[in-house]
Design an enzyme around this catalytic site. Structure first.
Site, PDB file in Angstrom:
ATOM      1  CB  SER A 171      -8.151   3.698   2.841  1.00 29.73           C
ATOM      2  OG  SER A 171      -7.169   2.880   3.365  1.00 29.73           O
TER       3      SER A 171
ATOM      4  CB  SER B 236      -8.578   1.051   5.906  1.00 36.93           C
ATOM      5  OG  SER B 236      -9.381   2.206   5.752  1.00 36.93           O
TER       6      SER B 236
ATOM      7  CE  LYS C 268      -3.748   2.056   2.290  1.00 37.25           C
ATOM      8  NZ  LYS C 268      -4.941   1.632   3.496  1.00 37.25           N
TER       9      LYS C 268
END
Lengths: 97, 487
Positions: B152, B176, B77
């Site tokens: 996210s 997330s 990420k």
């Protein structure tokens, strides 16, 4: 809880160092007002005698030995800065005559 | 079809027998990315040349030095810093930011011989639950390209679901990792707060943030957490508690294990599909010998407001570092230092980031510090105590991981508070700091649903035990999307 006025929003933006357009001021004043109405939900809750929870885990202070360890090189660290000179970050002049 | 669809054990066997090389596996990952990422848009950047060179070096490593995830590709990420590789947090603010060090967990992945193939899309500064606030691209759900992957960590979930990488790292502040894992039909764990070092994670709300593994199977997830977990001198909130052997927990035996089902998590706002899939999953677990009972977490309804006020307050503080001076974006329209701060932040932060900074600053202001911020922290204590009380009686708690299946791209909510309601099942877990996983538990109209299994502090092993037993008794995890546009 009361509505957030444009004046209040502007003073918050001032503290947060954010320049906002007139449209943004309008929009965020509305959004924050909606959130403050949401805060009323919390006021239903009796929290007398309840300690505020400041950390996810209650750990005591974590100490380390006071010795110099490997750290990043100063010039390496400055690579992210837009302007730097002699190991220091440059900004525009802040003092006038 | 790609070789990466084979299980981790099968891939290791191929590597050991020299039927495939690390370089070939890395190339297979890039081939799959090239084939599918025009549609899925999971990656912000690829570091192909570096990764292929590294793969060649890894191929020289003697077999006896190799661990269980050696040579396998992973995506990271893009709010986790990688030395020499641009790390953007999907924000204009960090568009050109090249970190000069690796996050501790990146060092750990390297030491384990994993190959990082690139950086994955997210909501700007991880603020959001659709990955649509990224300033660079809109990631699509591989099960239906007209839907969001969740967020996210939407890039991470979509990349694993699309078969681009078998492993990815996400971060979870209020859901997330778990919500995109549910939306994309993969396995995602948010570890206990403090289980995995946050050194090198770009912070959203430091008393909530936690990095975790996102994978196709529970076993893969356990193997990756084994690499990530542990104390780190660079993160004083990381825990010294010993890391157990997670794989050893995957026995399949859950006879007599006590499962609590929070009634508040099957109430208003949760879709019938999500409820039905959860109740069906509980029947499966009961048939395996678990004892299932209802339990109440009475302060659940206060979790979401408390979460938003505290995390916004923390975000407004940690985002103060983006000043246009030290690193990151600097406005070219500023004439003096004060304008550098105000204009750089105004030009480089997106609307959701600004909203949270303003809300947080407002909440921390003299007028609201006690009645909103402190009040939220007291509510947080009560929410956390609900969990502690429940874990006196139950080994795990189970709920849906998300109230619905993945939303359509671009869906606008009536107001900002409604928009945040989708986090209702995941945020209480971060308030309490306990671990929780999402595992695939069904489909509704072709879209995946996730089951959330919540454990006590530092008891990821029991979560894995239950998740694995469920996975082995069902075949939801075996289905993969074809990656095609629905008409």
């Amino acid at each position: 809880m009361s509505k957030v006025t444009k004046e209040e929003l502007l003073s918050v933006a001032e503290l947060a160092m954010l320049e906002l357009t007139d449209e943004e001021v309008e929009m965020y004043a509305q959004d924050l007002s909606a959130f403050m109405a949401y805060a009323d939900k919390l006021n239903e809750l009796n929290t007398d005698g309840v300690e505020p929870m400041t950390h996810a885990l209650q750990q005591v202070n974590v100490m380390r030995e006071d010795v110099v360890a490997d750290v990043l090189d100063r010039e390496e660290m400055l690579k992210g800065a837009k302007e730097h000179q002699d190991g220091e970050i440059k900004v525009p002049t802040i003092l006038s005559e | 079809m790609t070789i990466l669809n084979k299980t981790t054990a099968e891939l290791q066997e191929l590597l050991h027998n020299k039927e495939v090389s690390v370089k070939e596996l890395t190339e297979a990952s890039y081939a799959r990315i090239e084939k599918t990422d025009d549609d899925v848009q999971a990656f912000i950047s690829l570091n192909k040349e570096v990764a292929l060179n590294r793969a060649e070096q890894l191929d020289q490593e003697p077999m006896e030095n190799r661990g269980p995830l050696f040579g396998l590709p992973i995506g990271i990420k893009d709010n986790i810093v990688t030395k020499g590789i641009t790390t953007t947090a999907a924000s204009r603010m960090l568009e050109d930011f090249v970190p000069v060090y690796d996050a501790t967990i990146v060092e750990k992945l390297n030491a384990a011989g994993m190959v990082s193939v690139g950086k994955l899309n997210l909501d700007e500064f991880a603020m959001g639950s659709t990955t649509e606030t990224s300033v660079f691209k809109t990631t699509k759900n591989p099960w239906d390209l007209n839907r969001v992957p969740g967020g996210s960590s939407g890039g991470s979930a979509a990349a694993v679901a699309a078969g681009q990488v078998p492993f990815a790292l996400g971060s979870d502040t209020g859901g997330s990792i778990r919500q995109p894992a549910a939306f994309c039909g993969i396995v995602g764990l948010k570890p206990t707060y403090g289980r995995v070092s946050r050194s090198g994670l770009i912070a959203l709300a430091p008393s909530f943030d936690q990095i975790g593994p996102m994978t196709r199977t529970v076993e893969d997830n356990a193997l990756l957490l084994q690499i990530l977990a542990g104390l780190d001198a660079k993160d004083s909130s990381s825990s010294p508690i010993e890391v157990p052997n997670y794989k050893a927990a995957l026995t399949g035996d859950i006879k007599g294990l006590k499962i609590g089902v929070p009634t508040e998590y099957l109430g208003e706002g949760v879709s019938e599909e999500a409820k039905t899939a959860t109740l069906e999953a509980l029947k499966v677990l009961e048939s395996l010998g678990a004892i299932v009972e209802e339990v109440s977490l009475p302060h659940s309804e206060y979790a979401l407001p408390a979460y938003y006020f505290i995390t916004s307050a923390e975000a407004s503080s940690v985002l103060a570092r983006y000043d246009g001076v030290h690193y990151g974006y600097r406005s070219e329209n500023a004439k003096n230092l004060d304008e550098i701060y105000r204009k750089s932040r105004a030009e480089a932060f997106g609307p959701d980031v600004k909203r949270r900074i303003l809300l947080g600053t407002y909440t921390l202001g003299a007028g609201h510090y006690d009645d909103v911020y402190k009040k939220s922290q007291r509510a947080r204590m009560l929410v956390a105590q609900d969990f502690q009380n429940a874990f006196k009686k139950y080994d795990v708690l189970i709920s849906p991981a998300a109230p619905t299946t993945a939303m359509a791209l671009g869906a606008e909510e009536a107001d900002i508070v409604t928009k945040y309601m989708s986090d209702i099942l995941t945020t209480p877990i971060n308030l309490a700091g306990v671990p929780a996983i999402s595992v695939p538990c069904g489909f509704a109209e072709g879209l995946p649903l996730g089951l959330q299994i919540i454990g006590n502090h530092f008891d990821e092993a029991t979560i894995y035990k239950v998740a694995h037993a469920f996975e082995q008794a069902t075949d939801f995890h075996k289905r993969t999307p074809e990656v095609k546009e629905e008409n």
